[in-house]
Design a protein around this motif. Structure first.
Motif, PDB file in Angstrom:
ATOM      1  N   LEU A 193      13.056   0.310  -6.495  1.00 33.87           N
ATOM      2  CA  LEU A 193      12.261  -0.437  -5.760  1.00 33.87           C
ATOM      3  C   LEU A 193      13.068  -1.034  -4.654  1.00 33.87           C
ATOM      4  CD1 LEU A 193       9.803  -2.293  -5.695  1.00 33.87           C
ATOM      5  CD2 LEU A 193      10.988  -3.776  -7.032  1.00 33.87           C
ATOM      6  N   THR A 194      12.551  -0.928  -3.650  1.00 28.46           N
ATOM      7  CA  THR A 194      13.142  -1.455  -2.361  1.00 28.46           C
ATOM      8  C   THR A 194      12.255  -2.707  -2.006  1.00 28.46           C
ATOM      9  OG1 THR A 194      12.246   0.259  -1.058  1.00 28.46           O
ATOM     10  CG2 THR A 194      14.596  -0.005  -1.111  1.00 28.46           C
ATOM     11  N   PRO A 195      12.677  -3.883  -2.145  1.00 28.09           N
ATOM     12  CA  PRO A 195      11.720  -5.036  -1.750  1.00 28.09           C
ATOM     13  C   PRO A 195      11.308  -4.931  -0.263  1.00 28.09           C
ATOM     14  CG  PRO A 195      13.676  -5.849  -3.062  1.00 28.09           C
ATOM     15  CD  PRO A 195      13.724  -4.675  -2.633  1.00 28.09           C
ATOM     16  N   SER A 200       0.803  -1.341   0.059  1.00 27.64           N
ATOM     17  CA  SER A 200      -0.035  -0.060   0.241  1.00 27.64           C
ATOM     18  C   SER A 200       0.868   1.270   0.086  1.00 27.64           C
ATOM     19  CB  SER A 200      -0.969  -0.133   1.309  1.00 27.64           C
ATOM     20  OG  SER A 200      -0.285  -0.289   2.517  1.00 27.64           O
ATOM     21  N   ARG A 201       2.048   0.895   0.487  1.00 17.06           N
ATOM     22  CA  ARG A 201       2.984   2.134   0.330  1.00 17.06           C
ATOM     23  C   ARG A 201       3.509   2.578  -1.052  1.00 17.06           C
ATOM     24  NH1 ARG A 201       4.812   0.524   5.029  1.00 17.06           N
ATOM     25  NH2 ARG A 201       6.635  -0.499   4.298  1.00 17.06           N
ATOM     26  N   GLY A 216      -0.023  -0.548 -10.534  1.00 15.85           N
ATOM     27  CA  GLY A 216       0.354   0.929 -10.643  1.00 15.85           C
ATOM     28  C   GLY A 216       1.045   1.575  -9.480  1.00 15.85           C
ATOM     29  N   VAL A 217       2.185   2.082  -9.905  1.00 16.84           N
ATOM     30  CA  VAL A 217       3.367   2.454  -8.876  1.00 16.84           C
ATOM     31  C   VAL A 217       2.849   3.981  -8.606  1.00 16.84           C
ATOM     32  CG1 VAL A 217       5.882   2.678  -8.399  1.00 16.84           C
ATOM     33  CG2 VAL A 217       4.958   1.216 -10.273  1.00 16.84           C
ATOM     34  N   ARG A 218       3.189   4.131  -7.250  1.00 14.34           N
ATOM     35  CA  ARG A 218       2.619   5.614  -6.677  1.00 14.34           C
ATOM     36  C   ARG A 218       3.655   6.514  -7.234  1.00 14.34           C
ATOM     37  NH1 ARG A 218      -0.972   6.516  -2.301  1.00 14.34           N
ATOM     38  NH2 ARG A 218      -1.040   4.727  -1.869  1.00 14.34           N
TER      39      ARG A 218
END
Lengths: 339, 564
Positions: B513-515, B352-353, B505-507
């Motif tokens: 990207l930090t997994p 969600s972040r 959909g990326v914010r």
């Protein structure tokens, strides 16, 4: 479902209808005419049938609402009111009134009486059967009324219109929902649950059962099988062989229950249910003692207790009432092919 | 040079009188045909209402029945009367008692003056019409229809079947090509006169008397034999709905009708006072616009389409769909994740972040409905009640997606959850299902429970997931399905996570990207070996090396707490 099974259901439904008609005929002795003005009914008059008990608060607006919708004559059974409902009704020029002191529950919640009156006075007419706390709204309500709607249905040979019962509730606690007689209850009760409804097809009477709304959310979340049904067929061009089964949820013959079938593109209405006014608290106390309202009365003690505790039914996801267009956008009502 | 009106009236005669008066007072002669089954007192009232106007006359009455010759017979008589009595008439306009002129007569006259030799009649060959409803199109002209469709439906249908069975056919008179079209036309005097005085008319009449719905084909076909210039469209605005019935216009259609610029519209509802008052009041004739039926047609069709097909994913009582005939099972695309919360305890929070969607936990968990943010009431007043969810899980899901359709819905799934919707999800094109198979074992691996219990649970979950994978790999799948084994996934989690994020959909697309943090899988291989040693064969996890030989990438170590 096999054809054979359906044939059995059809035969069962027919037997049921005949039993209901017999019951209705027998119940005629329960009814004593107080004001019989049925001679004034003309062949094209729209009729409204209702059973009432202590509805003096809702009555003035109820009559105004339905007169404006095009109802020409009201046929009402007064079940032992003690608050002057009968006197108010008897004074109205377009009301025929019967009184019954018999048990509401024993008469299948008044449906035997109503079936009898429908058969006697309703045949050939468009008949609207509602409770005192149900206000019907239809598509195009601001420009068209029930006479326009029934004219359209007649032209297509459609004998009924289905409606969804929409439970309204106030923003705050129930005790704050005070509605002075003569005002529209929707000004006080203007919130509802928009989309937590489920439908299922029930082969026995070929009806579409709808449940959900605030009552299921708050009172029946743990026993969804007891939640109240919200589908109704309140408007029917009556025939002496027709009968209502339980309230106006289901009618027989079974073809009368097809109103929600999307393939027919029929308009549907919404019955705005203004049950949750402040009086419900006192009435619940009363009804819990009388046990006249449900078949399995004990099951509903918890429901009455919850109401007596004056709950807040509103929550952040509640929807505020607008007009018929809003209801249509939400999918609660459909204009069908009646564009 | 003027136009004469024929009016076929059945009911609502007081409205017909109003319209006839409007035309007559504007200077057009009117011939009225009244259905001989109309009540006598209403007909007398109609005569009284127009008795002061000597350009209105009444033609011989026929008993009219829909779909039969009687309507053509009535039209022919009225037309003959018009031609005989009013030699000044250059065009004859066929209208009904439910028609309403939308523009002043002078505008229509001006329009016809520009097209003095044009016959306005919709006339199309049978092969080219797409609008016949009821299954009888070509056969209208090749079978006989002696029985009333209204009164003897069974006889009508039975006789049609009988003729089909025996291959009965009849041919139209030589030289005549059957055409179909709207029964409301406007013909030139010359064409109409030619049709009515045709030497072969008796032959044509005999033929059309047994045609089905001849009022849609008699003039439409014969015009083709005589006309000099056919404009194949009707000057009367009529809209039909999906069931082949004409739409009725009410007061609320006023603006729509005004904008259409059509000369005449039908059917008008008799109680539409505002329409009659507006359009029958005297107005200056200034408009020269072409009638525009296309706009109004599109408007109605669009509305009708929405009503008949419903809206995708809205399961509403008034739109009760047949199973698998619904227009879209769900309202919007959504994502389902299986095995992720087991591997990444913080997966929901991370997702969600990172992603612009509504991230729910395990919606179908046997313990509780994990709405996003731990809410107890979801959108549209759906509750987190377990009995309610399980009473109709499908409605629960479709309601949720419809109610919150502006945001992309994501939820977690696991073989531990109740899974009545496997087929529903797999066959829904809106679903995107990502599965890490065997990830449920990680949870068991980290649980501190007696091994016998763990072994039993492992066997149960493996069976459930195998069944589910069978569904997801079947030929009927319409969902976007991605399946990784656990070992594949942990080798390189970044790439699959990136794909998933892009789908949701990326914010913030520019951010690297930090997994999320993965649980420590040290000793997991040994755990699987232990299961094998106890006689259970873990099949869904992929290859994990034997005890001690494996470490998670990046050396991630995380052991605190159970999965979120």
């Amino acid at each position: 479902m096999g054809a054979f099974h359906d044939l059995r259901l059809a035969i069962g439904a027919r037997a049921k209808r005949q039993r209901l008609l017999l019951r209705a005929y027998r119940s005629r002795h329960d009814l004593a005419a107080v004001r019989d003005r049925t001679a004034a009914i003309r062949p094209d008059t729209l009729l409204l049938f209702a059973t009432m008990r202590n509805e003096s608060v809702r009555l003035p607006y109820f009559l105004r609402h339905y007169r404006k919708m095009g109802i020409g004559h009201f046929l009402i059974v007064d079940n032992d009111s003690t608050d002057g409902t009968a006197a108010m009704l008897a004074a109205e020029p377009d009301v025929s009134l019967w009184r019954s002191g018999a048990s509401y529950r024993a008469s299948r919640f008044g449906m035997d009486w109503i079936n009898h009156l429908l058969r006697r006075y309703g045949s050939g007419h468009w008949c609207l059967t509602v409770d005192a706390d149900e206000l019907l709204t239809i598509p195009h309500r601001d420009t068209r009324d029930l006479r326009d709607l029934t004219g359209w249905l007649d032209a297509r040979g459609v004998p009924m219109m289905a409606a969804l019962m929409l439970d309204l509730y106030p923003r705050g606690a129930l005790s704050g929902a005070v509605c002075p007689p003569g005002t529209d209850p929707a000004t006080v009760l203007n919130w509802f649950d928009a989309d937590n409804y489920t439908w299922e097809f029930q082969p026995r009477f070929r009806n579409i059962s709808i449940r959900g709304g605030v009552r299921r959310r708050v009172f029946f979340a743990d026993t969804p099988e007891n939640a109240p049904h919200l589908h109704k067929v309140p408007l029917i061009r009556w025939n002496r062989r027709y009968a209502y089964v339980s309230s106006t949820h289901v009618a027989l013959p079974r073809r009368l229950n097809a109103g929600f079938d999307a393939r027919l593109s029929l308009p549907t209405g919404v019955l705005l249910h203004d049950k949750f006014l402040d009086q419900i608290i006192a009435k619940s106390r009363d009804e819990k003692l009388r046990g006249e309202h449900f078949t399995h009365a004990a099951r509903y003690d918890g429901y009455y207790d919850a109401l007596i505790a004056d709950p807040v039914l509103w929550n952040a996801d509640s929807q505020q009432m607008t007009d018929w267009r809003g209801l249509e956008t939400l999918g609660l009502m459909s204009r069908g092919a009646w564009c | 040079m003027t136009v004469g009106f024929l009016m076929l009236c059945h009911t609502a005669l007081e409205r017909a009188a109003q319209v006839a008066r409007f035309w007559a007072e504007s200077g057009a002669p009117v011939v009225i045909h009244v259905d001989s089954r109309a009540p006598r007192h209403e007909v007398e009232a109609l005569h009284r209402r127009v008795s002061d106007l000597d350009t209105i006359s009444f033609s011989a009455r026929h008993a009219c029945e829909w779909g039969t010759w009687s309507l053509v017979a009535a039209t022919i008589d009225a037309a003959q009367q018009m031609l005989d009595r009013h030699p000044e008439v250059r065009h004859v306009f066929l209208a009904s008692g439910a028609c309403l002129p939308l523009r002043p007569l002078a505008e229509l006259e001006a329009y016809l003056a520009v097209h003095p030799d044009t016959d306005f009649i919709e006339s199309v060959t049978v092969a080219d019409v797409g609008w016949t409803v009821g299954g009888i199109d070509t056969e209208r002209f090749t079978l006989r229809f002696p029985f009333s469709w209204r009164r003897n439906r069974r006889l009508f249908d039975g006789y049609v079947r009988l003729q089909r069975r025996f291959g009965f056919r009849r041919n139209p008179p030589a030289g005549l090509v059957p055409h179909l079209g709207s029964q409301w036309w406007c013909l030139t005097r010359r064409t109409l006169d030619d049709i009515l005085s045709d030497p072969r008319r008796k032959e044509y009449d005999r033929y059309f008397k047994r045609v089905w719905i001849p009022d849609e084909s008699y003039f439409q076909s014969l015009t083709r034999l005589h006309a000099r210039c056919v404009d194949s469209r009707s000057l009367t605005l009529v809209k039909f709905d999906v069931r082949g019935k004409p739409h009725i216009f009410y007061d609320d259609h006023l603006e729509l009708l005004r904008r259409s610029n059509c000369f005449v519209a039908r059917k008008i509802w008799p109680r539409a006072d505002r329409l009659y008052d507006t359009f029958l009041s005297p107005r200056p004739a200034i408009g020269t616009a072409e009638p525009d039926t296309a706009t109004i047609g599109r408007l109605f069709d669009h509305a009708a389409e929405r009503r008949t097909r419903g809206r995708p994913g809205l399961y509403m009582q008034s739109r009760f769909p047949r199973q698998d005939h619904e227009n879209g099972k769900t309202a919007a695309p959504y994502s389902v994740f299986q095995g992720f919360t087991e591997l990444f305890p913080e997966f929901c929070g991370w997702l969600s972040r990172q992603a612009a969607g509504r991230v729910h936990g395990h919606l179908f968990s046997p313990e509780r409905v994990e709405f996003a943010g731990g809410a107890s009431v979801g959108p549209g007043c759906l509750t987190d009640s377990l009995p309610l969810r399980d009473y109709n899980p499908r409605a629960f899901l479709t309601n949720l997606i419809w109610n919150d359709r502006s945001a992309r819905q994501c939820f977690m799934l696991s073989p531990r959850d109740t899974q009545p919707l496997n087929w529903f999800l797999a066959t829904d094109p809106n679903a995107q299902i990502s599965v890490v198979t065997g990830a449920w074992a990680v949870r068991l691996f980290r649980a501190r429970r007696p091994f016998a219990q763990i072994r039993r649970e492992a066997a149960r979950l493996q069976r459930l997931e195998t069944q589910q994978l069978g569904v997801l790999r079947s030929g009927y799948v319409k969902a976007r399905v991605r399946i990784w084994t656990l070992s594949e996934f942990v080798e390189n989690p970044t790439e699959p996570l990136q794909t998933i994020l892009e789908e949701v959909g990326v914010r913030n697309p520019r951010q690297l990207l930090t997994p999320p943090q993965m649980v420590d899988l040290t000793g997991f291989g040994g755990f699987l070996q232990e299961l094998r040693n106890r006689g259970m064969q873990p099949r869904l996890m992929g290859d994990f090396p034997a005890p001690g030989g494996w470490r998670s990438p990046g050396g991630a170590v995380s052991g605190e707490g159970e999965g979120s």
